[in-house]
Design a protein around this motif. Sequence first.
Motif, PDB file in Angstrom:
ATOM      1  N   GLY A 114       0.783  -1.236   0.000  1.00  0.00           N
ATOM      2  CA  GLY A 114       0.000   0.000   0.000  1.00  0.00           C
ATOM      3  C   GLY A 114       0.807   1.275   0.000  1.00  0.00           C
ATOM      4  N   GLU A 115       2.021   1.248  -0.537  1.00  0.00           N
ATOM      5  CA  GLU A 115       2.786   2.483  -0.632  1.00  0.00           C
ATOM      6  C   GLU A 115       2.089   3.470  -1.581  1.00  0.00           C
ATOM      7  N   GLN A 116       2.331   4.755  -1.350  1.00  0.00           N
ATOM      8  CA  GLN A 116       1.700   5.784  -2.158  1.00  0.00           C
ATOM      9  C   GLN A 116       2.742   6.463  -3.048  1.00  0.00           C
ATOM     10  N   VAL A 117       2.270   6.946  -4.186  1.00  0.00           N
ATOM     11  CA  VAL A 117       3.159   7.662  -5.097  1.00  0.00           C
ATOM     12  C   VAL A 117       2.532   9.012  -5.421  1.00  0.00           C
ATOM     13  N   GLU A 118       3.297  10.070  -5.218  1.00  0.00           N
ATOM     14  CA  GLU A 118       2.816  11.414  -5.532  1.00  0.00           C
ATOM     15  C   GLU A 118       3.558  11.932  -6.760  1.00  0.00           C
ATOM     16  N   VAL A 119       2.819  12.398  -7.738  1.00  0.00           N
ATOM     17  CA  VAL A 119       3.437  13.050  -8.896  1.00  0.00           C
ATOM     18  C   VAL A 119       3.498  14.536  -8.572  1.00  0.00           C
ATOM     19  N   VAL A 120       4.682  15.083  -8.459  1.00  0.00           N
ATOM     20  CA  VAL A 120       4.808  16.435  -7.901  1.00  0.00           C
ATOM     21  C   VAL A 120       5.028  17.530  -8.933  1.00  0.00           C
ATOM     22  N   SER A 121       5.686  17.217 -10.049  1.00  0.00           N
ATOM     23  CA  SER A 121       5.936  18.298 -11.010  1.00  0.00           C
ATOM     24  C   SER A 121       6.313  17.745 -12.371  1.00  0.00           C
ATOM     25  N   GLU A 122       6.270  18.615 -13.364  1.00  0.00           N
ATOM     26  CA  GLU A 122       6.735  18.238 -14.702  1.00  0.00           C
ATOM     27  C   GLU A 122       7.420  19.427 -15.352  1.00  0.00           C
ATOM     28  N   ARG A 123       8.374  19.109 -16.213  1.00  0.00           N
ATOM     29  CA  ARG A 123       9.038  20.123 -17.035  1.00  0.00           C
ATOM     30  C   ARG A 123       9.084  19.586 -18.451  1.00  0.00           C
ATOM     31  N   ILE A 124       8.810  20.433 -19.423  1.00  0.00           N
ATOM     32  CA  ILE A 124       8.834  19.994 -20.816  1.00  0.00           C
ATOM     33  C   ILE A 124       9.780  20.895 -21.601  1.00  0.00           C
ATOM     34  N   ILE A 125      10.702  20.301 -22.308  1.00  0.00           N
ATOM     35  CA  ILE A 125      11.598  21.036 -23.209  1.00  0.00           C
ATOM     36  C   ILE A 125      11.535  20.331 -24.558  1.00  0.00           C
ATOM     37  N   ASP A 126      10.976  21.033 -25.521  1.00  0.00           N
ATOM     38  CA  ASP A 126      10.778  20.454 -26.861  1.00  0.00           C
ATOM     39  C   ASP A 126       9.997  19.139 -26.740  1.00  0.00           C
ATOM     40  N   ASN A 127      10.623  18.050 -27.213  1.00  0.00           N
ATOM     41  CA  ASN A 127       9.904  16.772 -27.172  1.00  0.00           C
ATOM     42  C   ASN A 127      10.386  15.873 -26.028  1.00  0.00           C
ATOM     43  N   ARG A 128      10.989  16.493 -25.032  1.00  0.00           N
ATOM     44  CA  ARG A 128      11.437  15.737 -23.864  1.00  0.00           C
ATOM     45  C   ARG A 128      10.738  16.289 -22.612  1.00  0.00           C
ATOM     46  N   ALA A 129      10.544  15.427 -21.655  1.00  0.00           N
ATOM     47  CA  ALA A 129       9.882  15.865 -20.420  1.00  0.00           C
ATOM     48  C   ALA A 129      10.511  15.190 -19.210  1.00  0.00           C
ATOM     49  N   LEU A 130      10.412  15.877 -18.110  1.00  0.00           N
ATOM     50  CA  LEU A 130      10.885  15.327 -16.836  1.00  0.00           C
ATOM     51  C   LEU A 130       9.730  15.380 -15.842  1.00  0.00           C
ATOM     52  N   VAL A 131       9.407  14.247 -15.266  1.00  0.00           N
ATOM     53  CA  VAL A 131       8.329  14.190 -14.279  1.00  0.00           C
ATOM     54  C   VAL A 131       8.923  13.709 -12.953  1.00  0.00           C
ATOM     55  N   ASP A 132       8.732  14.528 -11.920  1.00  0.00           N
ATOM     56  CA  ASP A 132       9.248  14.182 -10.593  1.00  0.00           C
ATOM     57  C   ASP A 132       8.139  13.554  -9.749  1.00  0.00           C
ATOM     58  N   THR A 133       8.466  12.472  -9.107  1.00  0.00           N
ATOM     59  CA  THR A 133       7.501  11.813  -8.222  1.00  0.00           C
ATOM     60  C   THR A 133       8.160  11.530  -6.871  1.00  0.00           C
ATOM     61  N   ILE A 134       7.317  11.250  -5.917  1.00  0.00           N
ATOM     62  CA  ILE A 134       7.798  10.861  -4.588  1.00  0.00           C
ATOM     63  C   ILE A 134       7.066   9.575  -4.202  1.00  0.00           C
ATOM     64  N   VAL A 135       7.835   8.569  -3.856  1.00  0.00           N
ATOM     65  CA  VAL A 135       7.242   7.349  -3.313  1.00  0.00           C
ATOM     66  C   VAL A 135       7.233   7.489  -1.788  1.00  0.00           C
ATOM     67  N   VAL A 136       6.057   7.351  -1.206  1.00  0.00           N
ATOM     68  CA  VAL A 136       5.938   7.456   0.250  1.00  0.00           C
ATOM     69  C   VAL A 136       5.718   6.059   0.808  1.00  0.00           C
ATOM     70  N   THR A 137       6.686   5.597   1.558  1.00  0.00           N
ATOM     71  CA  THR A 137       6.582   4.253   2.111  1.00  0.00           C
ATOM     72  C   THR A 137       5.685   4.258   3.345  1.00  0.00           C
ATOM     73  N   GLN A 138       5.398   3.077   3.822  1.00  0.00           N
ATOM     74  CA  GLN A 138       4.488   2.974   4.960  1.00  0.00           C
ATOM     75  C   GLN A 138       5.028   3.652   6.210  1.00  0.00           C
ATOM     76  N   ASP A 139       6.355   3.659   6.328  1.00  0.00           N
ATOM     77  CA  ASP A 139       6.935   4.338   7.497  1.00  0.00           C
ATOM     78  C   ASP A 139       7.222   5.813   7.180  1.00  0.00           C
ATOM     79  N   ARG A 140       6.537   6.329   6.168  1.00  0.00           N
ATOM     80  CA  ARG A 140       6.553   7.742   5.787  1.00  0.00           C
ATOM     81  C   ARG A 140       7.892   8.210   5.229  1.00  0.00           C
TER      82      ARG A 140
END
Lengths: 203, 235
Positions: A114-140
Amino acid sequence: MKTKKALVLFLIILMVALPAFAAPQSPREQVQTTVDTVLETLADQSLSAEARDRRLEELIRQKFDFQLMSQWILGVHWRRATPEQRDRFIDLFTELLETTYRDRMSEYADQYAGEQVEVVSERIIDNRALVDTIVVTQDRKRIPISYKLDLQQGEWRAYDVVIEEVSLVNTYRAEYSELVRRHGFEGLFSRMETRIAELRARK
Amino acid sequence: MKPLNLLALIFILSLIFSAPAWSFDDDFHDPFEDVGTAAPDITDPLEPLNRLSFWVNDKIYRYFLSPLNESVSAGLREALCNGLSVCIAPVRTVHGGMEFRFRDGGSEFGRLALGYLLQVLDRPFSDGEVPDLERILARAGLGTGPYLVLPVLGPSTVRDGVGKIASFYLESPVALLEPAGAESGSSLGDALVTYNNIHRGALDPYLSVRSLFSQQNEKENRSFQIASNSYLEGG
């Protein structure tokens, strides 16, 4: 703790495995959908282990940009390679990656807690993108994972995954480029075939 | 050869062999190359020796520590760790005393002694920063030097290897038994799982671990630099 580590690695591989959608999505939306798909698959008790693994494998093959990964991994050697060598490397690398992670999937999917994943941000440059996420484990504990995506035919496909600033592709690149430098393409292909056979024999 | 002579030899070798072992100059364009640590150049002139140490360590990790970790209960593991700590308690006490004073920023004696030795007198340590020898050497301006795989202790660089060896005599060896690629601060069990996963997927585990170590080391150095600059600027 081992379980959580293993699960994080499992998610890293799977979060890029989003099925194609007819309507174009932003990179952030696509990763979010991927996350949801993976978590639903993990939590779906009605799926047999074989069906679950097959579904996840299909998603991975759809959403990794193996050609771009191969290009980056081989670096300078990519330019020197013949078209046949390039195609052979892409095929072997795809097979090796799938084989490597197939047994891990089964192992880790059983440990999903039951771990959670948060998608926090994105950046797009031309045809490339960067997506930052955070995995939150059960022990936070919060583990940053970033996805580098490439836009091809209206679909974002991953060409690198960065976990706590350590790049998956950079790791392969340092190893494979060195092997090509020392042993040539045939030496690299031979080792890849041997490792694939070994991994298959473990099943 | 005495340990200090060995360390001196390694330092000299690090100065002799300063060319990078590999470099990438392809024109693949990644607009997000600042995200994630680029594979930094790391020299590896000691590769034959390193591979020997790596082979020994691999056997220790896979055939001794892994089975031990899986078969021994957490309680017993803790007891074993405590036992080792008790065995080296005298040197830990000495080191702990020095460390305490460093942390307080009040030990002119300790700082002067090490500062004189390493010519880093101009930069006091910040509160809470543990002045391990690796950091002291880094602050002294020494580069990391070539890649070095220490028996039992695992991947390092010559500079950090010197600090690691020193720490080995001053701290619990158990805390140092972390294969490369594992997060710092992770437990031995986690580190072993990570190591086994690396080993399973790699064509040449030595090269793979070296790359992971290189990226991890670069990341830590970058964080250390940021923290250090922030402190010096009064942030």
